[in-house]
Design an enzyme around this catalytic site. Structure first.
Site, PDB file in Angstrom:
ATOM      1  N   TRP A 100      10.919  55.355 -20.106  1.00 41.76           N
ATOM      2  CA  TRP A 100      10.068  55.482 -21.296  1.00 41.76           C
ATOM      3  C   TRP A 100       8.713  54.846 -21.067  1.00 41.76           C
ATOM      4  O   TRP A 100       7.696  55.359 -21.542  1.00 41.76           O
ATOM      5  CB  TRP A 100      10.776  54.940 -22.537  1.00 41.76           C
ATOM      6  CG  TRP A 100      11.925  55.819 -22.921  1.00 41.76           C
ATOM      7  CD1 TRP A 100      13.252  55.506 -22.884  1.00 41.76           C
ATOM      8  CD2 TRP A 100      11.851  57.194 -23.345  1.00 41.76           C
ATOM      9  NE1 TRP A 100      14.008  56.591 -23.269  1.00 41.76           N
ATOM     10  CE2 TRP A 100      13.184  57.639 -23.557  1.00 41.76           C
ATOM     11  CE3 TRP A 100      10.810  58.090 -23.569  1.00 41.76           C
ATOM     12  CZ2 TRP A 100      13.487  58.932 -23.981  1.00 41.76           C
ATOM     13  CZ3 TRP A 100      11.108  59.390 -23.992  1.00 41.76           C
ATOM     14  CH2 TRP A 100      12.435  59.788 -24.191  1.00 41.76           C
ATOM     15  N   ASP A 169       6.929  49.646 -27.753  1.00 35.67           N
ATOM     16  CA  ASP A 169       7.861  50.724 -28.092  1.00 35.67           C
ATOM     17  C   ASP A 169       9.220  50.078 -28.307  1.00 35.67           C
ATOM     18  O   ASP A 169       9.848  49.598 -27.368  1.00 35.67           O
ATOM     19  CB  ASP A 169       7.903  51.740 -26.931  1.00 35.67           C
ATOM     20  CG  ASP A 169       8.908  52.859 -27.168  1.00 35.67           C
ATOM     21  OD1 ASP A 169       9.634  52.831 -28.190  1.00 35.67           O
ATOM     22  OD2 ASP A 169       8.974  53.774 -26.316  1.00 35.67           O
ATOM     23  N   LYS A 193      17.631  56.273 -32.976  1.00 34.66           N
ATOM     24  CA  LYS A 193      18.445  55.376 -32.166  1.00 34.66           C
ATOM     25  C   LYS A 193      19.177  54.385 -33.079  1.00 34.66           C
ATOM     26  O   LYS A 193      20.386  54.346 -33.133  1.00 34.66           O
ATOM     27  CB  LYS A 193      17.592  54.632 -31.139  1.00 34.66           C
ATOM     28  CG  LYS A 193      16.608  55.505 -30.348  1.00 34.66           C
ATOM     29  CD  LYS A 193      17.293  56.505 -29.456  1.00 34.66           C
ATOM     30  CE  LYS A 193      16.408  57.571 -28.846  1.00 34.66           C
ATOM     31  NZ  LYS A 193      15.238  57.160 -28.120  1.00 34.66           N
TER      32      LYS A 193
HETATM   33  C1  LIG Z   1      14.148  57.909 -27.445  1.00 33.91           C
HETATM   34  C2  LIG Z   1      12.987  57.087 -27.019  1.00 33.91           C
HETATM   35  C3  LIG Z   1      11.686  57.604 -27.013  1.00 33.91           C
HETATM   36  C4  LIG Z   1      11.366  59.025 -27.401  1.00 33.91           C
HETATM   37  O1  LIG Z   1      11.588  59.213 -28.723  1.00 33.91           O
HETATM   38  P1  LIG Z   1      11.280  60.632 -29.439  1.00 33.91           P
HETATM   39  O2  LIG Z   1      11.492  60.272 -30.865  1.00 33.91           O
HETATM   40  O3  LIG Z   1      12.260  61.606 -28.893  1.00 33.91           O
HETATM   41  O4  LIG Z   1       9.892  60.996 -29.128  1.00 33.91           O
HETATM   42  C5  LIG Z   1      10.663  56.768 -26.626  1.00 33.91           C
HETATM   43  N1  LIG Z   1      10.899  55.494 -26.251  1.00 33.91           N
HETATM   44  C6  LIG Z   1      12.136  54.962 -26.234  1.00 33.91           C
HETATM   45  C7  LIG Z   1      12.325  53.544 -25.824  1.00 33.91           C
HETATM   46  C8  LIG Z   1      13.217  55.747 -26.620  1.00 33.91           C
HETATM   47  O5  LIG Z   1      14.451  55.231 -26.618  1.00 33.91           O
END
Ligand SMILES: *Cc1c(COP(=O)(O)O)cnc(C)c1O
Length: 357
Positions: A100, A169, A193
């Site tokens: 990511w 993030d 998540k």
């Molecule tokens: C799942 C995830 C993403 C991407 O998320 P989307 O909502 O599919 O764009 C980005 N960063 C992390 C750490 C993730 O777990």
């Protein structure tokens, strides 16, 4: 009927009481005669749902009053672009701890000069680079890092100390434990998540970040647009917002983030301790940086993977296949995964090892 345990990394398992409440309210939300899905986002019913959800996430995370909470779409992925678009400056620092991080870096490179101040790629992303060895640019517009790498199962154990605005993030870890929001300029998280259903992205942004976009920035990609409109500049993801609100209420009912953190730590310890002593399953991540939320593990014999997955399914343990880039297995054990689910997994793994190990 008992539901199976679902270890999906995302979209992921939701708390059963939340799903039941959503079912009860599906056709008629609190006497309104409408499903939440059918309501105008500008009507008083939905405005009350939206406001309550914001109050609850503010309470849970103790969010200071000079931060806005935005309820957006576009996933965490659109934040990879919104962050560099909203914070002026020609260059930005990024820490690379996995898949990511790399995606965030690739998008930022379209808009800024990116300095990868530290990377654990040469250690196969099994650790977090030592803070003392980061090669930070004191003139960077900001520093971005991925607090929990959902695929590699690597999580920062502390919030890094930096001299520039800090961006994180937190897609797979926000709300898993208490957090000092005041340390950050921007925190963002895709909901699917640990927060709610897909379609909603939470952005917590310090007001000092707002209003700095170039004139050419599209309105939809400007935090200020959404902050000014209370996330209702256009139609927000109303049902996902409502469901996230139910999750916030569920968390408050459990005692908030201190209580869920204890629960999460017990679950993670149970699984990692079992893996480490098994002599059959392994997790490659340096213990200090092991994720409480996503636990990748491999079997001593790769040839047993399909059997493991199919027997797990029969034992009501779903979605344990590891990410295609890592292989092996991954158990995501977000807030909504009960301890009993992790115990059932550990019992299954022990029995599988007894028969095939
Ligand atoms: C799942 C995830 C993403 C991407 O998320 P989307 O909502 O599919 O764009 C980005 N960063 C992390 C750490 C993730 O777990």
């Amino acid at each position: 009927m008992t539901r199976p345990y679902n270890f999906s990394a995302g979209p992921a398992t939701l708390p059963e009481p939340v799903l039941q409440r959503a079912r009860e309210e599906m056709l008629d939300w609190q006497g309104s005669g409408m499903s939440v899905m059918e309501m105008s986002h500008r009507g008083k019913e939905f405005l009350s749902i939206a406001a309550q959800a914001e109050t609850d996430i503010r309470d849970l995370l103790n969010i200071p009053s000079d931060y806005k909470v935005l309820f957006l779409q576009g996933g965490a992925s659109i934040q990879f672009s919104m962050v560099p678009l909203n914070i002026p400056g020609s260059s930005a620092d990024y820490i690379n701890t996995g898949s990511w991080s790399k995606k965030a870096i690739a998008e930022a490179k379209r808009l800024k000069k990116v300095n990868v101040a530290a990377s654990s790629e040469d250690q196969n992303f099994t650790t977090v680079p030592e803070r003392a060895e980061w090669n930070c640019n004191p003139a960077a517009a900001y520093l971005h890092y991925t607090h929990n790498e959902t695929i590699g199962g690597v999580e920062f154990d502390v919030i890094p100390e930096v001299s520039v605005p800090l961006i994180s993030d937190m897609s797979s870890t926000l709300l898993s434990r208490p957090l000092d929001v005041s340390r950050f300029a921007v925190i963002y998280a895709g909901a699917q998540k640990n927060i709610g259903p897909a379609g909603l992205t939470i952005v917590i942004v310090n007001e000092a970040v707002l209003g700095q976009c170039a004139e050419s920035t599209p309105a939809m990609l400007n935090y200020q647009t959404h902050a000014n409109a209370d996330s209702m500049y256009n139609t927000p993801p109303t049902y996902a917002w409502y469901l996230a609100g139910l999750v916030f209420q569920w968390l408050k009912g459990l005692g908030g983030l201190t209580a869920i953190a204890e629960h999460n730590q017990v679950k993670a310890k149970l699984l990692y301790n079992f893996i480490d002593q098994s002599g059959f399953y392994t997790n490659p991540v340096e213990p200090r940086y092991r994720s409480w939320m996503n636990v990748p593990f491999i079997l001593a014999d790769d040839g047993l993977n399909e059997r493991f997955l199919s027997e797990a399914r029969q034992a009501q343990l779903l979605t344990l296949k590891g990410h295609r880039s890592v292989g092996g297995m991954r158990a995501s054990i977000y807030n909504a995964m009960p301890l009993k689910g992790v115990q059932t997994l550990v019992d299954f793994m022990a029995e599988f090892q007894r028969r095939y190990g």
